[in-house]
Design an enzyme around this catalytic site. Structure first.
Site, short mmCIF file in Angstrom:
data_model
loop_
_atom_site.label_atom_id
_atom_site.label_comp_id
_atom_site.label_asym_id
_atom_site.label_seq_id
_atom_site.Cartn_x
_atom_site.Cartn_y
_atom_site.Cartn_z
N TRP A 184 21.43 39.80 37.27
CA TRP A 184 22.06 40.18 38.64
C TRP A 184 22.00 41.96 38.47
O TRP A 184 22.60 42.40 37.48
CB TRP A 184 23.50 39.67 38.79
CG TRP A 184 24.20 40.18 40.03
CD1 TRP A 184 23.59 40.29 41.24
CD2 TRP A 184 25.44 40.68 40.09
NE1 TRP A 184 24.69 40.57 42.09
CE2 TRP A 184 25.81 40.78 41.40
CE3 TRP A 184 26.58 40.82 39.05
CZ2 TRP A 184 27.00 41.26 41.70
CZ3 TRP A 184 27.75 41.33 39.54
CH2 TRP A 184 27.96 41.54 40.97
N ASP A 265 29.42 35.06 32.66
CA ASP A 265 29.54 35.14 34.07
C ASP A 265 29.26 33.90 34.72
O ASP A 265 28.30 33.24 34.80
CB ASP A 265 28.67 36.19 34.41
CG ASP A 265 28.66 36.48 35.80
OD1 ASP A 265 29.55 35.96 36.85
OD2 ASP A 265 28.08 37.67 36.56
N LYS A 301 31.39 31.61 46.03
CA LYS A 301 30.25 30.74 46.40
C LYS A 301 30.91 29.45 46.35
O LYS A 301 30.71 28.54 47.47
CB LYS A 301 29.14 30.77 45.58
CG LYS A 301 27.98 31.85 46.00
CD LYS A 301 28.51 33.35 45.85
CE LYS A 301 28.45 33.92 44.34
NZ LYS A 301 28.78 35.23 44.20
N1 PLA Z 1 27.66 37.49 38.97
C1 PLA Z 1 26.58 37.16 39.58
C2 PLA Z 1 25.48 36.57 38.54
C3 PLA Z 1 26.49 36.99 40.94
O1 PLA Z 1 25.17 36.68 41.41
C4 PLA Z 1 27.25 37.73 41.79
C5 PLA Z 1 27.16 37.76 43.26
C6 PLA Z 1 28.45 38.05 41.06
C7 PLA Z 1 28.77 38.15 39.88
C8 PLA Z 1 29.69 38.89 42.08
O2 PLA Z 1 30.20 38.04 43.05
P1 PLA Z 1 31.57 38.33 43.78
O3 PLA Z 1 32.15 39.65 43.11
O4 PLA Z 1 31.14 38.24 45.26
O5 PLA Z 1 32.39 37.22 43.18
N2 PLA Z 1 25.84 37.96 43.51
C9 PLA Z 1 25.33 37.83 45.18
C10 PLA Z 1 26.20 38.71 45.76
C11 PLA Z 1 25.73 36.48 45.68
C12 PLA Z 1 26.13 40.13 45.42
O6 PLA Z 1 24.93 40.76 45.09
O7 PLA Z 1 27.01 40.92 45.52
C13 PLA Z 1 23.89 38.03 45.25
O8 PLA Z 1 23.35 38.10 46.34
O9 PLA Z 1 23.23 38.54 44.09
#
Ligand code: PLA
Length: 455
Positions: A184, A265, A301
């Protein structure tokens, strides 16, 4: 500050600046160093000159690689536009979904006149914390029964990761964290800004579109003893590739033998398989062996609480005494950052988790979301096959969770956005949760055109 005697205040400010410059001259922060010097050399700069902003030197930052996709999408007037960037669940009608169980819990909260809006404690809502630990570690977790787990409510997954990272930077002897390659996009920033040194371990093999298990074992095997390792509990983002239970066990053995500290995570519990327990197996494997680990949980989610920012950080410790001392220090991390977390979202989660029938209803709705995503995988795969799109697209049905890591390159992504108004991250990741039966043909047409027309 005495505003009637500017000469006094400006010379005091000059003295502070000179002290700062002297201080910085002895440091390695060269960028700050030269900037401070030029400010000090022109005492009038930034004072009263019309049109001169004290922020004139600020350069425009690029949009966020994931959230910026939505910004671009919102500006596009096309009626056929499709946002497959951010991982946000949409219904078959393409609409955001508020779970029924969430609506019910909210109604119960509104009807309860005894509820007030006082500050929560620094660590958040106590029920929420206990139930969150149970949800990820299992109701029968020995670590919970032995009071070896401290859980603090944080601002969703991101905030939980950040609080954990800040704690480690202050109180853990090893400052290197290994994150998967790729991962991510926010991970390196969260950990880097907390003061940890970020390194990567091999994870994904583009040739097989699967796990590079050998590379992973080699890289973790050569990491320094005690290093922190970030692991995606399930539904790896962006690749959709998870280790098998057997591979997890090998990872666990290797990490424990080298005293590597696991930081999980867990942003997609229930979204990978549709089952909350199955998706927590990796974490439970590590928590069960008596060793220590950190877990960041997000309810964005799996409960659809994206904007409520509900999450938790749990630290599983060796003893109850260590856990309580760790918690006392987590409070010192949190207090100067945001004082204490918000009450509403955590109350929704606690209401659902502690009521048997609401919990049951949640699992059914969660499974329906996971199933819809899985059916989108099949439909997209079938649509590409029926178009005879060159390439092996079986990874679309093999990958797990919210995303498909398509293998499309950044030029093909640009082409699809320009010609088909389809928005996705430049690494070729698409959010399957943003697709519907109605939009699959449009996406399949776009992928077919991109693959056959753009190298
Ligand atoms: N960790 C991972 C692996 C994630 O994909 C995301 C969110 C988070 C943590 C953090 O989520 P939160 O703080 O909203 O609980 N990833 C998303 C959104 C869904 C983003 O980038 O913020 C994504 O599209 O990758």
């Amino acid at each position: 500050m005495n505003t009637s005697s500017p000469s006094f205040s400006s010379s005091a400010a000059d003295r502070r600046l000179s002290a700062l410059v002297r201080h910085l001259e002895g440091s390695s922060l060269n960028v700050l160093d030269s900037r401070s010097r030029s400010i000090a050399a022109s005492p009038t700069s930034g004072s009263h000159g019309a049109g001169n902003s004290v922020f004139d030197h600020v350069v425009r930052a690029p949009e966020d690689p994931i959230l910026g996709v939505t910004v671009a999408y919102n500006k596009d007037p096309s009626p056929v536009k499709l946002n497959l960037g951010v991982g946000a669940y949409r219904t078959e009608e393409g609409k955001p979904l508020v779970l029924n169980v969430v609506r019910r819990a909210e109604q119960m909260l509104v009807n309860d006149r005894s509820r007030v809006k006082e500050y929560l404690p620094i660590v958040g809502l106590s029920d929420f914390n206990k139930l969150s630990a149970k949800l990820i570690l299992g109701a029968d977790s020995p670590a919970i029964q032995e009071n070896r787990v401290t859980t603090v409510q944080c601002l969703s997954g991101t905030g939980s990761l950040r609080v954990g990272a800040e704690f480690l930077a202050r109180h853990y002897h090893q400052h290197t964290i290994y994150i998967p390659q790729p991962t991510w996009g926010n991970h390196p920033k969260v950990f880097g800004l907390a003061g940890l040194s970020v390194k990567t371990y091999r994870y994904y093999d583009p040739a097989t579109r699967g796990l590079n298990f050998q590379g992973l074992l080699e890289d973790l095997g050569s990491a320094p003893s005690g290093a922190i390792v970030l692991l995606h509990a399930c539904a790896h983002n962006p690749t959709g590739v998870d280790p098998t239970p057997h591979q997890w066990e090998q990872i666990r053995q290797l990490m424990r033998s080298k005293a590597l500290l696991p930081f999980f995570d867990s942003a997609y519990q229930g979204f990978a398989s549709g089952n909350l327990d199955t998706d927590a197996q990796s974490v439970r494997m590590f928590a069960k062996d008596g060793g220590e680990c950190l877990v960041a949980q997000s309810y964005a989610k799996n409960m659809g609480l994206y904007g409520e920012r509900v999450g938790a950080l749990s630290i599983v410790c060796r003893t109850a005494d260590v856990a309580s001392r760790v918690e006392s220090q987590l409070k010192l991390v949190i207090r100067p950052m945001y004082s204490n977390p918000p009450i509403h979202g955590a109350s929704i989660v606690a209401t659902i988790l502690k009521d048997r029938s609401l919990f049951q209803e949640w699992t059914i709705e969660l499974k329906a979301m996971a199933d819809r995503i899985i059916s989108m995988r099949q439909q997209l795969f079938d649509a590409l096959r029926s178009r005879g799109t060159p390439g092996d697209w079986s990874h679309i049905i093999k990958q797990i969770g919210m995303f498909t890591f398509t293998g499309l390159n950044s030029k093909q992504v640009v082409f699809m956005t320009k010609e088909y108004h389809i928005y996705m991250t430049s690494d070729g990741r698409i959010s399957m949760a943003g697709l519907s039966s109605r939009t699959v043909p449009h996406l399949a047409d776009a992928i077919h055109a991109a693959v056959t027309r753009v190298a």
